[in-house]
Design a protein around this motif. Structure first.
Motif, short mmCIF file in Angstrom:
data_model
loop_
_atom_site.label_atom_id
_atom_site.label_comp_id
_atom_site.label_asym_id
_atom_site.label_seq_id
_atom_site.Cartn_x
_atom_site.Cartn_y
_atom_site.Cartn_z
N GLY A 115 0.79 -1.23 0.00
CA GLY A 115 0.00 0.00 0.00
C GLY A 115 0.82 1.27 0.00
N THR A 165 4.73 3.25 -1.39
CA THR A 165 5.86 3.19 -2.32
C THR A 165 6.96 2.35 -1.71
OG1 THR A 165 5.30 5.42 -3.07
CG2 THR A 165 7.48 4.59 -3.65
N SER A 196 -3.62 4.78 1.80
CA SER A 196 -3.97 4.05 0.58
C SER A 196 -5.43 3.66 0.64
CB SER A 196 -3.10 2.79 0.45
OG SER A 196 -3.53 2.01 -0.64
N LEU A 200 -6.64 1.47 -1.35
CA LEU A 200 -6.72 0.19 -2.02
C LEU A 200 -7.12 -0.91 -1.04
CD1 LEU A 200 -3.43 0.37 -4.15
CD2 LEU A 200 -5.75 1.04 -4.81
N GLU A 248 -6.08 -5.38 -3.96
CA GLU A 248 -5.44 -4.39 -4.83
C GLU A 248 -4.01 -4.12 -4.39
OE1 GLU A 248 -9.06 -1.57 -6.39
OE2 GLU A 248 -8.46 -1.40 -4.30
N GLN A 249 -3.78 -4.09 -3.06
CA GLN A 249 -2.41 -3.87 -2.58
C GLN A 249 -1.49 -5.01 -2.99
OE1 GLN A 249 -2.07 -2.57 1.58
NE2 GLN A 249 -4.22 -1.91 1.51
N GLU A 278 -0.82 -4.79 -6.78
CA GLU A 278 0.08 -3.68 -7.08
C GLU A 278 1.53 -4.11 -6.96
OE1 GLU A 278 -0.18 1.02 -5.98
OE2 GLU A 278 0.01 -0.39 -4.31
N ARG A 279 1.80 -5.08 -6.09
CA ARG A 279 3.17 -5.60 -5.91
C ARG A 279 3.42 -6.84 -6.76
NH1 ARG A 279 6.01 -4.09 -1.21
NH2 ARG A 279 7.61 -5.56 -1.93
N ARG A 280 2.59 -7.09 -7.78
CA ARG A 280 2.69 -8.26 -8.65
C ARG A 280 2.59 -9.56 -7.88
NH1 ARG A 280 4.17 -7.05 -13.81
NH2 ARG A 280 4.89 -4.92 -14.19
N ASP A 293 -3.44 6.43 -14.16
CA ASP A 293 -2.53 5.28 -14.24
C ASP A 293 -3.14 4.14 -15.06
OD1 ASP A 293 -4.51 4.84 -12.37
OD2 ASP A 293 -3.22 3.75 -10.97
N TYR A 294 -4.48 3.96 -14.94
CA TYR A 294 -5.16 2.93 -15.73
C TYR A 294 -5.12 3.30 -17.22
CZ TYR A 294 -8.84 -0.38 -17.10
OH TYR A 294 -9.55 -1.39 -17.70
#
Length: 971
Positions: A91, A93, A130, A132, A136-137, A140-142, A894-895
């Motif tokens: 969540g 950077t 965040s 998210l 989603e979190q 976001e980190r794959r 971003d999308y």
């Protein structure tokens, strides 16, 4: 490898050395100033050396899935980064710390990665920075979460990508891959690895479905969501095939009326091939309600709901039995798959020329290969892409001769607006080349690719190649529920199509090279054949051929023999009838009441056959044969000697000079009974006078004998191919394979007998021809070499192991077939009616071969053009979609950037493929021009062939010289 063996000890020493800390290990961590002990090392990082725990955690803040080991004073033991205090913060950077982190469930979050199963500490954002969700979190980190609510585990994107490609290439199951990464985590059996197999199974299924939607612009559609995906929309299309509105040239539909209704209008035809595979069964587990699947008709499988409703209407139908050959696809269509199975296999419609699955053209089989299943996928395989304006269809199927009889009526019941029912639609049904020899003779001319105008060098075996890729999936997919199994096969079919697309540059080039390299040979061969024939007859035959090509239903098939093949039985009956007529007229020419001239010659030919059989059996006898076998052979020899002696007594009445010839030939020598000369007119020749009537009788019988031998030889070669394929594909176990080998041995014996019989008949015919002053026999009764005895298809079964041509993959069209399948003649003088008919049929086949190669050149050139147009269209299609969603609705920045980036990357990929194909095909037009120049001037062709023969001879000499040098060097 021999060189490496010399260094085994060196390699082994370093492997063992690395189990320790290496040379001059430092006990103090060199990365920090605290002077902590250097106890840890990373197996994934490159040359980081030993570090303390704090430095190891700091170095792996961005690499939390690496494998760490700790030196315990004696050896390295596995430890986790979590035990050293490392936690993953979501969540925020990378590098930021959340002031109020929320610990993931149980603080034992399991992440599946390529290196193993990792148990880590994971913190979600709880500070409100965040918006998210937990899912989603993770994304976001794959990290792909196993569940949508409170996930306890996840898999890395790279692991899911690895499995996707690994299954496509090696057909690895999720179970096998999970066990692999579990063993990477701990291969001793002493540790405990978190069991996340059910979660992994679910994640890979969802992942592949998402990739399917992503690759087909479902995320870029501003109007329709994923659930509104249409049937077949996510299939990988075949670029060289005809797609109206996509890759067809402008004005293609405005072709002239005079050619519109002709089968020769083949350039824009759609070539389809149908087949079924009974290895891809499914057990009766789960149900449609419990496992409906994710891809509901989106790709290759038909939409299950509509398909089930269609099948209910045909539950009580009984399939017609075969009137051709005993095809299992027909006769076993109503056979259930067996207890415990819900599906007996899978049926498909593929692009016959490029081996790609058609959209919405795959279905399950409930029993055998029923017509209703095949009709349904054929219809939807055409309709789903709005191909209604195409007018010409070539449809290949193993049992097309049976299945096509009432197809139009059955299609009309499915959809009265089917493209196959159009007023201008023309459909030609074919049988794949490998399966064709199993059909009866009329089918082999009516449904042959090589004899069908517009078919080019196609073979119709595309589905068989596809099954070879899909069959390894059978063990895992048969245990799946209905929806999961369809999805799994869909994903693999899509990858199969994609690999075919990427390989189009070389595959189409190879097709063009094959056609261009052989077109002049076949065209010139046909020209030379026509030069020896009567021009009036050639003109007449050409007119009939053109009429049949335009309307094969109402015109006679030029490839079928209208004259019955002569047989020895028929000839003997005709001779007996002639003698009966002579007796009735009071003209008895027999010298004895027991044996007439025709009976005399017939008995001599029968004795020859018995001599050949005895000689073949004598070769099987050896020193240690049993007494029973020796006795049997000796008794046969005695019987044959007595029969030959009786034959001599009758023969000398008709040819008295044979008494003197026998004495000169044998003398005091003892000759085995199977080598005793019989002194038929063909063996006497001009050594002594022979009544012309006897010579004519033997000529007629020998001609029938030669034709019968060739027929038996061809039939034996066809049977050998069928049994070889049956044994290779279906037979398992010692018992069935032993029976198959015994059957093959019997067939080989029959082939050898037919070979020897033809060779002996040919020698006799040439001798008799000289006696009767007949010309042209040498060119009609060609010498039968061992290399000529090969099948019409699958020549690799007839060639010694290691000598097969790797470029000869599809049979008769890839090389000049053996003359036994063509039986050509160069003249018509003194031929029988059958021989004249055989010449006409050979002329038709020669013309067909020349035409098919020229058609193939035109077809492949247009396929190359369509491929280029397809990628231009798809490139623009992606570029147009880049900002389509943003234009219709407000999406986050971003999308939007991701949408544009992916669409642009896909468009760039299409551009790169197009450029690559254009480069690969840039010399094609010159190749074509050179080939047609050779047709116009055969001297160019013969000079080119001479040069190639010289080069091949030099190459072989170089190989021999090189091998000799290598042998000398080794000595």
């Amino acid at each position: 490898m021999h060189e490496w063996v010399k260094h085994i000890d060196l390699y082994l020493r370093y492997l063992i050395t690395l189990e320790g800390r290496g040379k001059s290990p430092s006990s103090i961590c060199l990365r920090c100033t605290a002077g902590n002990a250097a106890e840890f090392r990373c197996l994934c990082c490159d040359n980081t050396g030993m570090m303390c725990g704090a430095c190891m955690v700091a170095a792996h803040h961005f690499l939390p899935l690496h494998r760490i080991q700790k030196w315990n004073g004696h050896f390295f033991a596995k430890v986790s980064l979590k035990s050293l205090g490392l936690r993953i913060q979501l969540g925020h950077t990378l590098g930021e710390t959340c002031p109020r982190p929320e610990t993931a469930w149980g603080d034992d979050f399991v992440i599946l990665d390529m290196d193993g199963v990792h148990t880590l500490g994971v913190d979600y954002c709880g500070c409100g920075g965040s918006s998210l969700t937990q899912v989603e979190q993770l994304l976001e980190r794959r990290l792909y979460p196993a569940t949508t609510i409170n996930p306890k585990s996840a898999a890395t994107f790279r692991l899911l990508e690895l499995f996707e490609i690994l299954q496509y290439e090696s057909k690895v199951s999720p179970y096998e891959l999970f066990n692999t990464i579990s063993r990477l985590t701990d291969n001793t059996g002493l540790g405990s690895v978190k069991d996340r197999y059910p979660s992994f199974l679910r994640m890979v299924h969802e992942w592949r479905h998402l990739k399917l939607l992503k690759r087909n612009q479902r995320g870029h559609d501003p109007i329709r969501g994923a659930a509104e995906t249409e049937e077949g929309e996510c299939a990988v299309l075949c670029p060289p095939c005809s797609h109206p509105g996509i890759n067809m040239p402008d004005g293609w539909e405005d072709e002239p009326e005079e050619t519109r209704h002709s089968y020769t209008r083949y350039i824009h035809a759609l070539n389809l091939a149908l087949d079924a595979c009974f290895r891809l069964k499914r057990k009766d587990v789960s149900s449609e309600a419990a496992d409906p699947g994710l891809s509901r008709g989106f790709s290759y499988f038909v939409k299950q709901g509509k398909f089930s409703e269609f099948l209910k209407k045909h539950e009580d139908e009984v399939e017609p039995k075969s009137t051709c050959s005993r095809h299992d696809a027909v006769n076993l269509a109503d056979v259930t798959p067996g207890q415990g199975y819900a599906a007996s296999g899978v049926a498909t419609v593929e692009c016959a020329r490029h081996n790609m699955k058609r959209p919405s053209a795959v279905c399950d089989l409930q029993k055998g290969e029923r017509y209703c299943n095949m009709d349904y996928i054929l219809h939807w395989g055409i309709v789903v892409l709005a191909l209604g304006i195409l007018r010409t269809f070539f449809i290949s199927y193993d049992i097309a001769c049976q299945w096509s009889k009432h197809l139009i009526e059955r299609i009309r019941k499915i959809d009265s607006k089917s493209p196959l029912l159009g007023a201008e639609a023309k459909t030609r049904f074919l049988v794949p080349k490998f399966h064709l020899p199993a059909h009866i003779a009329p089918c082999q001319t009516k449904f042959a690719f090589m004899l069908t105008p517009g078919a080019g060098l196609g073979d119709g075996e595309a589905p068989e190649r596809g099954w070879g890729e899909a069959n390894p999936l059978a063990p895992s997919t048969r245990e799946m529920g209905p929806g999961t199994r369809r999805d799994t096969l869909d994903y693999n079919f899509g990858d199969y199509n994609w690999r075919k697309v990427v390989d189009l540059g070389s595959s189409l080039k190879k097709k063009m090279d094959t056609a261009v390299s052989r077109v002049a040979e076949h065209a010139i061969a046909h020209q030379e054949l026509e030069a020896t024939l009567d021009p009036v007859k050639v003109k007449e035959w050409t007119e009939k051929m053109v009429a049949w090509e335009k309307d094969p239903v109402n015109n006679a098939n030029p490839f079928e023999m209208s004259v019955v093949t002569p047989t020895q039985v028929a000839v003997r009956k005709a001779l007996a009838d002639e003698e009966a007529a002579e007796l009735a007229a009071g003209k008895d020419v027999s010298l004895t009441p027991d044996i007439s001239p025709s009976v005399l010659i017939s008995r001599g030919i029968d004795l020859e056959s018995d001599q050949r059989a005895l000689k073949a059996d004598m070769k099987k006898i050896w020193t240690h044969s049993r007494d029973r076998e020796l006795t049997r052979i000796q008794l046969r020899s005695n019987t044959l000697i007595r029969r030959v002696d009786a034959w001599y007594q009758s023969l000398q009445l008709y040819i008295p000079s044979t008494l003197l010839l026998r004495g000169k030939a044998t003398g005091t020598k003892t000759i085995p009974p199977y080598d005793l000369p019989l002194w038929l007119p063909s063996q006497i020749g001009k050594q002594a006078p022979v009544e012309r009537r006897l010579t004519e009788i033997e000529f007629q019988l020998r001609a029938a004998q030669a034709q019968e031998a060739l027929t038996t030889l061809r039939r034996g070669l066809q049977r050998r191919i069928t049994v070889h394929d049956l044994k290779k594909r279906w037979l398992r176990g010692q018992g069935p394979n032993t029976k198959a080998l015994n059957l093959l041995a019997t067939i080989e014996t029959q082939i050898a007998v037919a070979r020897d019989e033809y060779r002996q008949a040919r020698v006799a015919l040439l001798s008799l021809g000289k006696m009767l002053s007949k010309s042209g026999l040498e060119s009609f009764y060609l010498p039968l070499e061992d290399g000529d005895i090969r099948a019409m298809v699958r020549p690799e079964l007839d060639e010694p192991e290691g000598h097969q041509d790797p470029n000869d993959r599809t049979g008769a069209t890839r090389r000049v077939s053996s003359w036994i399948w063509r039986h050509a003649s160069a003249a018509e003088d003194n031929h029988t009616q059958y021989e004249a008919e055989a010449i006409k049929v050979e002329w038709a086949k020669s013309r067909a071969r020349a035409c098919r190669y020229q058609e193939e050149i035109r077809i492949v050139r247009e396929e190359m053009n369509r491929t280029i147009r397809f990628f231009k269209w798809k490139e623009n299609w992606w570029y147009q979609r880049a900002g389509a969603r943003q234009a219709m609705e407000e999406v986050p920045a971003d999308y939007d950037e991701g949408l544009r980036a992916y669409a642009t990357r896909q468009g760039s990929l299409c551009l790169s493929l197009r450029k690559r194909f254009e480069h690969a095909w840039q010399g094609v037009d010159k190749q074509i021009a050179a080939a047609y120049a050779e047709i116009q001037d055969p001297n160019l062709f013969y000079e080119k062939r001479r040069i190639l023969e010289v080069q091949e001879k030099e190459r072989r000499l170089d190989e021999v010289s090189t091998s000799s040098d290598v042998e000398m060097a080794s000595v």
